[in-house]
Design a protein around this motif. Structure first.
Motif, PDB file in Angstrom:
ATOM      1  N   ASP A 115       0.862  -1.177   0.000  1.00 32.32           N
ATOM      2  CA  ASP A 115       0.000   0.000   0.000  1.00 32.32           C
ATOM      3  C   ASP A 115       0.896   1.223   0.000  1.00 32.32           C
ATOM      4  O   ASP A 115       2.094   1.119  -0.248  1.00 32.32           O
ATOM      5  N   ALA A 116       0.319   2.380   0.264  1.00 34.14           N
ATOM      6  CA  ALA A 116       1.098   3.618   0.164  1.00 34.14           C
ATOM      7  C   ALA A 116       2.219   3.702   1.189  1.00 34.14           C
ATOM      8  O   ALA A 116       3.156   4.477   1.013  1.00 34.14           O
ATOM      9  N   ILE A 170     -14.840   9.779   7.170  1.00 35.88           N
ATOM     10  CA  ILE A 170     -13.570   9.639   7.867  1.00 35.88           C
ATOM     11  C   ILE A 170     -13.768   9.496   9.376  1.00 35.88           C
ATOM     12  O   ILE A 170     -13.014   8.787  10.047  1.00 35.88           O
ATOM     13  N   ASP A 171     -14.789  10.160   9.938  1.00 36.86           N
ATOM     14  CA  ASP A 171     -15.046  10.024  11.375  1.00 36.86           C
ATOM     15  C   ASP A 171     -15.291   8.564  11.735  1.00 36.86           C
ATOM     16  O   ASP A 171     -14.805   8.072  12.752  1.00 36.86           O
ATOM     17  N   GLU A 172     -16.021   7.868  10.889  1.00 40.57           N
ATOM     18  CA  GLU A 172     -16.299   6.455  11.124  1.00 40.57           C
ATOM     19  C   GLU A 172     -15.033   5.621  10.995  1.00 40.57           C
ATOM     20  O   GLU A 172     -14.776   4.714  11.796  1.00 40.57           O
ATOM     21  N   LEU A 173     -14.216   5.943   9.986  1.00 39.41           N
ATOM     22  CA  LEU A 173     -12.956   5.228   9.814  1.00 39.41           C
ATOM     23  C   LEU A 173     -12.026   5.447  11.000  1.00 39.41           C
ATOM     24  O   LEU A 173     -11.370   4.516  11.476  1.00 39.41           O
ATOM     25  N   LEU A 174     -11.976   6.684  11.483  1.00 43.02           N
ATOM     26  CA  LEU A 174     -11.133   6.987  12.644  1.00 43.02           C
ATOM     27  C   LEU A 174     -11.593   6.218  13.870  1.00 43.02           C
ATOM     28  O   LEU A 174     -10.786   5.692  14.642  1.00 43.02           O
ATOM     29  N   ILE A 227      -5.157   5.054   9.526  1.00 39.27           N
ATOM     30  CA  ILE A 227      -5.526   5.947   8.422  1.00 39.27           C
ATOM     31  C   ILE A 227      -4.471   7.022   8.173  1.00 39.27           C
ATOM     32  O   ILE A 227      -4.450   7.653   7.119  1.00 39.27           O
ATOM     33  N   ASP A 228      -3.564   7.250   9.144  1.00 40.36           N
ATOM     34  CA  ASP A 228      -2.467   8.198   8.920  1.00 40.36           C
ATOM     35  C   ASP A 228      -1.591   7.690   7.775  1.00 40.36           C
ATOM     36  O   ASP A 228      -1.455   6.482   7.561  1.00 40.36           O
ATOM     37  N   PHE A 229      -0.998   8.629   7.041  1.00 45.41           N
ATOM     38  CA  PHE A 229      -0.201   8.216   5.889  1.00 45.41           C
ATOM     39  C   PHE A 229       1.196   8.827   5.956  1.00 45.41           C
ATOM     40  O   PHE A 229       1.415   9.871   6.579  1.00 45.41           O
ATOM     41  N   ALA A 230       2.136   8.156   5.298  1.00 43.99           N
ATOM     42  CA  ALA A 230       3.549   8.534   5.392  1.00 43.99           C
ATOM     43  C   ALA A 230       3.866   9.749   4.533  1.00 43.99           C
ATOM     44  O   ALA A 230       3.464   9.829   3.368  1.00 43.99           O
ATOM     45  N   LEU A 231       4.575  10.688   5.136  1.00 40.81           N
ATOM     46  CA  LEU A 231       5.172  11.793   4.395  1.00 40.81           C
ATOM     47  C   LEU A 231       6.635  11.490   4.095  1.00 40.81           C
ATOM     48  O   LEU A 231       7.171  11.894   3.064  1.00 40.81           O
ATOM     49  N   TRP A 232       7.275  10.786   5.042  1.00 42.28           N
ATOM     50  CA  TRP A 232       8.663  10.358   4.866  1.00 42.28           C
ATOM     51  C   TRP A 232       8.828   9.004   5.549  1.00 42.28           C
ATOM     52  O   TRP A 232       8.331   8.810   6.657  1.00 42.28           O
ATOM     53  N   LYS A 233       9.479   8.056   4.881  1.00 44.06           N
ATOM     54  CA  LYS A 233       9.673   6.721   5.429  1.00 44.06           C
ATOM     55  C   LYS A 233      11.157   6.455   5.664  1.00 44.06           C
ATOM     56  O   LYS A 233      11.991   6.695   4.783  1.00 44.06           O
ATOM     57  N   SER A 265      10.411   7.918  10.779  1.00 46.45           N
ATOM     58  CA  SER A 265       9.461   8.222   9.721  1.00 46.45           C
ATOM     59  C   SER A 265       8.577   9.385  10.149  1.00 46.45           C
ATOM     60  O   SER A 265       8.473   9.697  11.336  1.00 46.45           O
ATOM     61  N   VAL A 266       7.939  10.041   9.192  1.00 47.59           N
ATOM     62  CA  VAL A 266       7.033  11.153   9.478  1.00 47.59           C
ATOM     63  C   VAL A 266       5.671  10.817   8.885  1.00 47.59           C
ATOM     64  O   VAL A 266       5.570  10.438   7.712  1.00 47.59           O
ATOM     65  N   TYR A 267       4.623  10.954   9.721  1.00 45.92           N
ATOM     66  CA  TYR A 267       3.267  10.616   9.287  1.00 45.92           C
ATOM     67  C   TYR A 267       2.343  11.817   9.409  1.00 45.92           C
ATOM     68  O   TYR A 267       2.496  12.661  10.295  1.00 45.92           O
ATOM     69  N   PHE A 268       1.384  11.861   8.505  1.00 40.94           N
ATOM     70  CA  PHE A 268       0.364  12.898   8.537  1.00 40.94           C
ATOM     71  C   PHE A 268      -0.694  12.497   9.555  1.00 40.94           C
ATOM     72  O   PHE A 268      -1.207  11.382   9.531  1.00 40.94           O
ATOM     73  N   ASP A 269      -1.052  13.444  10.457  1.00 40.95           N
ATOM     74  CA  ASP A 269      -2.042  13.187  11.508  1.00 40.95           C
ATOM     75  C   ASP A 269      -3.438  13.504  10.966  1.00 40.95           C
ATOM     76  O   ASP A 269      -3.904  14.643  11.017  1.00 40.95           O
ATOM     77  N   VAL A 270      -4.110  12.492  10.457  1.00 38.76           N
ATOM     78  CA  VAL A 270      -5.415  12.687   9.826  1.00 38.76           C
ATOM     79  C   VAL A 270      -6.464  13.152  10.837  1.00 38.76           C
ATOM     80  O   VAL A 270      -7.283  14.024  10.537  1.00 38.76           O
TER      81      VAL A 270
END
Length: 486
Positions: free
Chosen positions: A77-78, A173-177, A193-199, A151-156
């Protein structure tokens, strides 16, 4: 006439109004270059090539940016798995950039065959690492990202509390969270659900760069936010891509840009729909993956013949870009025949002889085609108008109707603009010198037949006609000579 386009973000058609008068900034997600291009890759390329062509036809100066993803697109995945290009490089014992170069060149050759114009700028993700690191810093400074184990992650969740994550795709997204809270502590991410900005790169990872957080690589979503704003500014007109990119890729782009800049960057989001095979999305996992080269050569087991690049382009343009297109041999064969009829009419139009007056009404074609294009690029309607016009052209060519020189000139201009400049269609021809010699040879043979007819040598005349017919040629005798097509 005003150009109206469907904005995926607002979910409605909107009159297109560029930010800067007379200029348009357009960004389209290009290929991830780790494998052979397939029919699904051709659709966004042709869709946004048509938009690019039409914007220029309307008089806009267009800066068209189409990226090349050559780092950060992972296997699972991403955020997880091995980089797809790095994996191919490892398995084939190549440098990653050798893989990138090989598939980029293949992609460009396929696009050239499909008559897709090159973009104004084609940036590579690997060439913009410094800019991506700076973009991550801005998101961290704004408080919408966190560092975890290098790593750096986006805080959804934090972003969604202030803005709206999910507005493009319509996801809840509220339901997913809520459903991901139980995963706390099981990952370096706070929420799944948070996604990587830097790995942070694993020891075996062969594509990595130094950063303030670790030796690593950028997340997949980051490149488009970074390169879009670098080349088109903090606010630009159009962002396009396939519908499969709407979530999570484009959703993440919106969040990243708003977090870093404090505002959205894109005025109009545009997405083309999928190409399916027997109702299923085309993909390797389903075994229905057909590359463009296989279409061009007819070498795939699902194909009954080879299909030319222009047949593929015409097949895609016959459906509206927001509708699903289902592949079948029958559909492509119908497109092949339809394109042949259209191009034959275009050829006949260019050889029409004028009369004093017109006995058929051909006026208004240009306006009808422009109206269809201005209605969210309705290429199927444009094609239907051209087919209607072809009926009158054939009547005149067959001596059953007449056209004035003024009407012929207007038709020639409209067909040239719509066929060549806007739809990007052209005759499927190989080497020009070979084609010229081929045409001259057929003309010579038909001149010999014409001479035989004049000498009442019906046996020779009929033999030439019949043998050419067996080869697929259509011969039409006319008062002043002959006409042929395939």
């Amino acid at each position: 006439m005003e150009l109206v386009i469907y904005n995926t973000l607002s979910r409605k058609k909107e009159v297109f109004k560029p930010i800067h008068e007379g200029m348009v900034g357009m960004y389209v997600c290009g290929p991830t270059v780790y494998g052979d291009g397939h029919l699904g890759h051709a659709r966004p390329a042709i869709t946004f090539d048509t938009l690019y062509r039409y914007l220029m036809h309307l008089g806009y100066k267009v800066r068209y940016v189409r990226n090349i993803t050559d780092v950060g697109h992972l296997e699972h995945d991403a955020d997880e798995g091995e980089d797809k290009i790095a994996k191919k490089a490892r398995l084939e014992q190549l440098e990653p950039m050798e893989v990138v170069q090989y598939y980029t060149l293949r992609y460009h050759k396929a696009m050239e065959k499909l008559n897709v114009l090159p973009p104004s700028i084609e940036p590579h993700a690997s060439g913009h690492i410094i800019e991506q690191i700076e973009f991550v810093k801005r998101i961290l400074d704004a408080g919408f990202a966190y560092e975890s184990e290098g790593s750096v992650y986006f805080d959804v969740e934090k972003y969604n509390a202030k803005y709206h994550y999910g507005k493009l795709s319509g996801r809840n997204i509220d339901e997913l969270l809520e459903n991901t809270r139980e995963l706390d502590g099981q990952s370096e991410k706070r929420r799944s659900i948070d996604f990587a900005l830097w790995k942070k790169a694993a020891p075996e990872h062969i594509m990595h760069w130094p950063s303030p957080w670790s030796e690593g690589f950028p997340g997949w979503h980051l490149e488009c936010s970074t390169m879009g704003t670098k080349y088109l500014g903090e606010t630009f007109d159009i962002h396009g891509g396939g519908m499969d990119l709407m979530f999570p890729h484009h959703e993440c782009e919106i969040a990243q840009s708003v977090a870093a800049l404090g505002h959205e960057t894109v005025n109009y989001w545009m997405h083309n729909n999928m190409i399916t095979i027997n109702g299923q999305k085309m993909g390797k996992s389903l075994g229905n993956f057909i590359t463009l080269d296989e279409f061009f050569t007819g070498s795939h087991k699902l194909l009954t013949q080879a299909y030319s690049p222009m047949t593929i382009r015409f097949f895609i343009l016959q459906a509206h870009y927001r509708s699903t297109v289902d592949f079948s041999n029958e559909a492509l064969q119908a497109s092949e025949k339809g394109l042949a009829r259209l191009m034959e009419a275009y050829e006949r139009l260019n050889h029409l002889k004028a009369s004093a007056t017109s006995s058929v009404d051909v006026k208004g074609l240009r306006d009808r085609c422009e109206e269809a294009m201005c209605d969210d690029l309705n290429t199927p309607i444009v094609i239907s108008h051209l087919f209607d016009s072809a009926k009158n052209i054939n009547l005149v060519a067959d001596g059953k109707a007449t056209l004035s020189q003024e009407d012929i000139d207007e038709l020639k201009n409209t067909w040239k603009v719509m066929i060549e400049e806007v739809l990007g269609l052209k005759r499927d021809e190989g080497n020009d010198s070979t084609n010229d010699a081929y045409k001259q040879a057929i003309d010579l043979l038909l001149q010999i037949r014409l001479q035989a007819k004049q000498n009442k040598d019906w046996a020779t005349s009929d033999k030439i006609r019949d043998e050419l017919a067996k080869l697929g040629f259509i011969i039409k005798d006319k008062k002043d000579g002959f006409e042929w097509s395939i």
